[in-house]
Design an enzyme around this catalytic site. Structure first.
Site, mmCIF file in Angstrom:
data_model
loop_
_atom_site.group_PDB
_atom_site.id
_atom_site.type_symbol
_atom_site.label_atom_id
_atom_site.label_comp_id
_atom_site.label_asym_id
_atom_site.label_seq_id
_atom_site.Cartn_x
_atom_site.Cartn_y
_atom_site.Cartn_z
ATOM 1 N N ASP A 140 -20.530 -15.052 -57.732
ATOM 2 C CA ASP A 140 -20.895 -14.350 -58.967
ATOM 3 C C ASP A 140 -21.060 -15.393 -60.067
ATOM 4 O O ASP A 140 -20.106 -16.086 -60.411
ATOM 5 C CB ASP A 140 -19.804 -13.343 -59.325
ATOM 6 C CG ASP A 140 -20.214 -12.350 -60.395
ATOM 7 O OD1 ASP A 140 -21.119 -12.674 -61.194
ATOM 8 O OD2 ASP A 140 -19.616 -11.256 -60.451
ATOM 9 N N ARG A 142 -22.038 -14.697 -63.199
ATOM 10 C CA ARG A 142 -21.997 -14.092 -64.531
ATOM 11 C C ARG A 142 -20.827 -14.628 -65.352
ATOM 12 O O ARG A 142 -19.812 -15.049 -64.806
ATOM 13 C CB ARG A 142 -21.869 -12.573 -64.412
ATOM 14 C CG ARG A 142 -23.081 -11.895 -63.831
ATOM 15 C CD ARG A 142 -22.838 -10.420 -63.604
ATOM 16 N NE ARG A 142 -21.817 -10.200 -62.581
ATOM 17 C CZ ARG A 142 -21.389 -8.996 -62.204
ATOM 18 N NH1 ARG A 142 -21.889 -7.914 -62.771
ATOM 19 N NH2 ARG A 142 -20.471 -8.879 -61.254
#
Length: 229
Positions: A140, A142
């Site tokens: 991930d 983000r």
């Protein structure tokens, strides 16, 4: 402040962000205020959809939703993004005040083209984590500094966060956001996204339990047939 073991004691960072435009936005989920942001730390355009008066408010119901073109706009069944987005908007529309932050972080931050490349690898048998790793990314990519700055610019003092993702809680807390409660946002799986959701729970440690008390029903029935490809 601690929520389920996550500390929210970090000092809020300088804003470095400004509201670029705002307007009333009537939606099928209720009336919101659409707010566009310019962030000096982030070249992407992000938006907030604000319900009621949140300035100076404590315990504001908040959803951080990362952009998913295939799910949000096209109705992909490979993920639960659109269902989570609509479920969050329904909950916010029924609340006196709340905020949905729409973050331009397509494909867990790897972008649309790489997300579709990851889909192709998943079609060959990789799960979502291994597909991202095979493309040279983390599970991930983000981060939620922009979200923290947006909440500060809106004047929100503390939040009740709609999420199943512990990493989201940890990163927001690291950026100084006070989280007073986690509110689950669990959608029942379909035949196309069950393995994706099981991977999120098993490998990314998302807090997913499908039961009658926590699962939110989907609004529509998928039109795709079992034989479709």
């Amino acid at each position: 402040m601690h929520v389920n073991g996550w500390s929210a004691d970090a000092a809020p960072e300088p804003l470095g962000i400004q509201i670029a435009a705002e307007a009333d936005l009537p939606t099928r989920f209720g009336r919101f205020r659409a707010v566009a942001f310019n962030d000096v730390h982030d070249e992407r355009e992000h938006a907030a959809f604000v319900r009621g008066d949140v300035r100076g408010a404590e315990g504001v119901l908040v959803r951080l939703h990362s952009e998913c073109l295939t799910g949000d706009a096209i109705g992909s069944l490979r993920c639960d993004c659109r269902d989570q987005l609509e479920a969050a908007l329904r909950l916010l529309g029924q609340s006196e005040r709340g905020v949905l932050l729409y973050l331009r972080q397509e494909g867990r931050g790897i972008g649309l083209t790489n997300k579709i490349r990851a889909y192709a690898l998943q079609d060959r048998g990789l799960d979502t984590v291994d597909a991202n790793l095979a493309l040279g990314f983390h599970d991930d990519e983000r981060e939620y500094g922009a979200a923290a700055r947006m909440l500060a610019a809106l004047g929100v003092r503390s939040i009740r966060l709609l999420t199943n993702n512990p990493a989201k809680i940890e990163d927001l807390a690291r950026h100084g956001v006070r989280i007073v409660e986690r509110v689950p946002l669990v959608i029942p799986p379909n035949e196309y996204n069950r393995f994706y959701l099981e991977t999120k729970a098993r490998r990314s440690h998302h807090m997913l339990e499908w039961d009658d008390e926590t699962a939110l029903e989907q609004d529509d029935v998928p039109l795709i047939g079992e034989d479709s490809h």
